[in-house]
Design an enzyme around this catalytic site. Structure first.
Site, PDB file in Angstrom:
ATOM      1  N   SER A   1      -8.579   8.049   6.670  1.00  0.00           N
ATOM      2  CA  SER A   1      -7.346   7.450   6.238  1.00  0.00           C
ATOM      3  C   SER A   1      -6.219   8.440   5.827  1.00  0.00           C
ATOM      4  CB  SER A   1      -7.515   6.372   4.876  1.00  0.00           C
ATOM      5  OG  SER A   1      -6.110   5.911   4.768  1.00  0.00           O
ATOM      6  N   HIS A   2      -5.564   8.460   4.695  1.00  0.00           N
ATOM      7  CA  HIS A   2      -4.539   9.615   4.395  1.00  0.00           C
ATOM      8  C   HIS A   2      -5.294  10.859   3.931  1.00  0.00           C
ATOM      9  CE1 HIS A   2      -6.178   7.038   1.088  1.00  0.00           C
ATOM     10  NE2 HIS A   2      -6.126   8.058   0.131  1.00  0.00           N
TER      11      HIS A   2
ATOM     12  N   ASP B   1       0.123   6.691   8.219  1.00  0.00           N
ATOM     13  CA  ASP B   1      -0.935   7.969   7.425  1.00  0.00           C
ATOM     14  C   ASP B   1      -1.906   8.090   8.879  1.00  0.00           C
ATOM     15  OD1 ASP B   1      -2.143   5.406   7.966  1.00  0.00           O
ATOM     16  OD2 ASP B   1      -3.346   5.576   6.178  1.00  0.00           O
TER      17      ASP B   1
ATOM     18  N   ASP C   1      -4.790   6.999   9.693  1.00  0.00           N
ATOM     19  CA  ASP C   1      -5.334   6.034  10.623  1.00  0.00           C
ATOM     20  C   ASP C   1      -4.333   4.845  11.015  1.00  0.00           C
ATOM     21  OD1 ASP C   1      -5.537   5.364   8.241  1.00  0.00           O
ATOM     22  OD2 ASP C   1      -7.341   3.875   8.628  1.00  0.00           O
TER      23      ASP C   1
ATOM     24  N   ASP D   1      -2.639   2.543   9.034  1.00  0.00           N
ATOM     25  CA  ASP D   1      -2.800   1.133   8.493  1.00  0.00           C
ATOM     26  C   ASP D   1      -1.811   1.323   7.355  1.00  0.00           C
ATOM     27  OD1 ASP D   1      -4.298   2.814   6.926  1.00  0.00           O
ATOM     28  OD2 ASP D   1      -5.941   1.670   6.899  1.00  0.00           O
ATOM     29  N   ARG D   2      -1.233   2.467   6.934  1.00  0.00           N
ATOM     30  CA  ARG D   2      -0.312   2.424   5.672  1.00  0.00           C
ATOM     31  C   ARG D   2       0.984   2.680   6.205  1.00  0.00           C
ATOM     32  NH1 ARG D   2      -2.703   5.598   0.736  1.00  0.00           N
ATOM     33  NH2 ARG D   2      -4.846   4.576   0.797  1.00  0.00           N
TER      34      ARG D   2
ATOM     35  N   LYS E   1      -4.472  -3.678   7.134  1.00  0.00           N
ATOM     36  CA  LYS E   1      -3.148  -3.447   7.113  1.00  0.00           C
ATOM     37  C   LYS E   1      -2.616  -2.750   8.201  1.00  0.00           C
ATOM     38  CE  LYS E   1      -4.093   0.329   3.796  1.00  0.00           C
ATOM     39  NZ  LYS E   1      -5.533   0.331   3.639  1.00  0.00           N
TER      40      LYS E   1
HETATM   41  C1  G16 Z   1      -8.144   1.931   1.188  1.00  0.00           C
HETATM   42  C2  G16 Z   1      -7.941   0.384   1.195  1.00  0.00           C
HETATM   43  C3  G16 Z   1      -7.006  -0.228   0.420  1.00  0.00           C
HETATM   44  C4  G16 Z   1      -6.913   0.534  -1.061  1.00  0.00           C
HETATM   45  C5  G16 Z   1      -6.851   2.202  -0.736  1.00  0.00           C
HETATM   46  C6  G16 Z   1      -6.693   2.807  -2.155  1.00  0.00           C
HETATM   47  O1  G16 Z   1      -6.910   2.274   1.885  1.00  0.00           O
HETATM   48  O2  G16 Z   1      -8.201  -0.275   2.437  1.00  0.00           O
HETATM   49  O3  G16 Z   1      -7.262  -1.517   0.127  1.00  0.00           O
HETATM   50  O4  G16 Z   1      -5.846  -0.050  -1.718  1.00  0.00           O
HETATM   51  O5  G16 Z   1      -7.850   2.555  -0.087  1.00  0.00           O
HETATM   52  O6  G16 Z   1      -7.992   2.293  -2.832  1.00  0.00           O
HETATM   53  P1  G16 Z   1      -8.395   3.366  -3.950  1.00  0.00           P
HETATM   54  O7  G16 Z   1      -7.517   3.019  -5.122  1.00  0.00           O
HETATM   55  O8  G16 Z   1      -9.588   2.865  -4.204  1.00  0.00           O
HETATM   56  O9  G16 Z   1      -8.353   4.565  -3.638  1.00  0.00           O
HETATM   57  P2  G16 Z   1      -7.193   3.412   3.017  1.00  0.00           P
HETATM   58  O10 G16 Z   1      -5.682   3.329   3.651  1.00  0.00           O
HETATM   59  O11 G16 Z   1      -7.563   4.584   2.484  1.00  0.00           O
HETATM   60  O12 G16 Z   1      -8.052   2.958   3.827  1.00  0.00           O
END
Ligand code: G16
Length: 542
Positions: free
Chosen positions: A112-113, A276, A278, A280-281, A375
């Site tokens: 992800s990010h 971000d 991938d 999704d954000r 997302k």
């Molecule tokens: C993932 C999850 C999200 C979550 C985020 C932060 O996002 O898919 O639902 O809100 O992590 O999670 P945490 O607070 O546990 O770090 P992504 O964009 O990283 O796949």
């Protein structure tokens, strides 16, 4: 030929909030990837000539793992794999392909990010046939299997190359390499009023989309520039790179500082957005205003009916517990239900499948709808553009108008990163120990009205998730939430979420830091943050 290779278990392959995330060198340990994939295939048991989607955000190590996944899918009985060209698929595009092609599931490679590169982060996630992240019962079962795995199956021949669109075979399995963008762009064109957005842009409306050298570059270029007519160069940092150009593909005030600076200038564009690693954000920025994810969710829910896909109204909304309650007020007014779930998109899947909610969102810059089961950053940008094209107001005008109608929910998330894990656990433990006696206690001018450790019972399948974050609610509606991130790869990240509702329009222009000052200082004293972690300031405020 299918080979069965002996292996030994690793004890740390427990998926977190969103799949297994570790540093690249960790993933490069012998058979580390193979073990996790085999445990996944064994758990879901979906080989049997079915279809599997494979792709990732293009970060360093993506190509190697795509090739391994193809060879292991062939050895585990899949009939077809659909692979994004170059191994690339944004997370929402992968979700769409799983649904559209009736696949049994998908392997999505992303952290992800989190930053990428040889010493950066990597991740593997399994999505189920509805296109959404595997629910807890599946990720737990995968983890159990990783603890006792003794062998994995892999096809001995190398994977076919996947840099050009086309079909190949590996043993009995078809390897179909697809354009990662076109199906997704077509879906967006079905959901939104492209001619209307195009007319807005033709009329001189300017925008800037920062792809942060991550996966959304090709998607945003095709949709915003090619299909909607935004000026060439409106999509910046548009070429995906294995290390995201050395940056941190997290669309927030720190890492998207250039975009925000451009949007704060008088001659900046009318609309700014970023996504971000991938895809999704999303981050939404107007001229002179950064829209918080929680406010964005509320605005989108209130205005979704302006886009063709949601013209008939929305069935309900869902938000993760730490997300601000701004959207709840919209739902109340619309007469629809709000569902409050634990953090993690996987908790929205059942609600979306059952038609109970149409729009979901999280404070962590995630918004989406029932069009896929992830997302979706570009979707959020397009829904905003569709709303702007209909309302012909500025982003700031729309957000301030929203506050006037519903009140403003001031909100901040404070992240304390790479905290010693034992200290972070100790802090949470201590809070939990004190929960029972907290109601009625006074802190400064505020009195605690309730305090609990959030748990959630899924209304569809009855599954229960406990220990999802400590909530402290004050009389008057202020709220502080403490939880540990489930996506970090080094030490622990303590997240402290702070919000306060303000109905008085004269106060809506206050700076969030000031509006929340008392709660911020209470968070430190009640959470004993300074005392236990030695940290005086958060690393990031979003
Ligand atoms: C993932 C999850 C999200 C979550 C985020 C932060 O996002 O898919 O639902 O809100 O992590 O999670 P945490 O607070 O546990 O770090 P992504 O964009 O990283 O796949």
């Amino acid at each position: 030929m299918i080979e069965t290779i002996a292996t030994r278990p690793y004890d740390d392959q427990k998926p977190g909030t969103s799949g297994l995330r570790k540093k690249v060198p960790h993933f490069k340990q012998p058979h580390y990837v193979h073990n996790f994939l085999q445990a996944t295939f064994d758990t879901v048991g979906r080989g049997d000539l079915e279809t599997l989607v494979i792709g990732g955000d293009g970060r360093y190590f993506n190509r190697d793992v795509v090739a391994i996944a193809i060879r292991m899918a062939a050895a585990n009985g899949y009939g077809r794999v659909i692979v994004g060209q170059g191994g690339i698929l944004s997370t929402p595009a992968a979700s769409n392909l799983i649904r559209k092609r009736g696949a049994a599931g998908g392997i999505i490679l992303s952290a992800s990010h989190n930053p990428g590169g040889p010493n950066g982060d990597f991740g593997i996630k399994y999505n189920i046939e509805n296109g959404g992240p595997a629910p807890e019962r599946i990720t737990s079962a995968i983890y159990e299997k990783t603890r006792s795995i003794e062998r994995f199956r892999i096809f001995s021949a190398p994977a076919p190359e996947f840099d050009a669109v086309g079909e190949h075979r590996l043993g009995d399995m078809v390897v179909e390499v697809v354009d990662p963008v076109s199906d997704y762009a077509d879906l967006m064109e079905e959901l939104f009023d492209f001619p209307k957005i195009r007319a807005l842009i033709d009329g001189g409306f300017t925008l800037r989309f920062d792809a942060m050298h991550a996966v959304t570059g090709p998607y945003a270029t095709e949709i915003l520039e090619n299909r909607l007519g935004a000026a060439k160069g409106s999509v910046v940092n548009a070429v995906p790179m294995e290390d995201f150009g050395g940056g941190h593909p997290d669309p927030n005030a720190v890492h998207a500082a250039n975009l925000i600076a451009a949007m704060m200038s008088e001659d900046g564009p009318d609309f700014g957005a970023a996504s971000d690693g991938d895809g999704d954000r999303n981050l939404i920025v107007g001229k002179g205003i950064v829209v918080t994810p929680s406010d964005s969710l509320a605005v989108l829910a209130a205005n979704a009916h302006l886009a063709p896909a949601y013209r008939q109204g929305i069935a309900g909304v869902a938000r993760s517990m730490p997300t601000s309650q701004a959207v709840d007020r919209v739902a109340d007014k619309l007469g629809i239900k709000t569902f409050e779930t634990p953090t993690g998109w996987k908790y929205f899947g059942n609600l979306l499948d059952a038609g109970k909610v149409t729009i979901c969102g999280e404070e962590s810059a995630g918004t989406g709808s029932d069009h896929v089961r992830e997302k979706d950053g570009v979707w959020a940008v397009l829904l905003w553009l569709n709303i702007l094209a209909e309302r012909r107001e500025s982003v700031r005008g729309i957000v301030e108008g929203h506050w006037s109608e519903f009140g403003r929910t001031f909100y901040q998330r404070h992240d304390f990163e790479e905290v010693d894990s034992d200290k972070a656990e100790g802090l949470m433990e201590s809070l939990r120990d004190r929960l029972a006696s907290m109601a009625g206690q006074r802190f400064g001018s505020l009195v605690v009205s309730e305090a609990d450790d959030f748990s959630y019972k899924d209304p569809i399948d009855g599954s229960v998730a406990t220990g999802q974050g400590v909530r402290i609610v004050f009389s008057g509606g202020g709220r502080i939430v403490f939880r540990l991130s489930g996506t970090g790869t080094a030490g622990a990240t303590l997240r402290v979420y702070i919000e306060r509702y303000e109905s008085n329009p004269d106060r809506h222009g206050d700076a969030p830091g000031e509006a929340l000052a008392e709660l911020i200082s209470i968070a430190d004293s009640v959470g004993e943050i300074r005392r236990r972690t030695g940290r005086t300031e958060p690393d990031v405020i979003t």
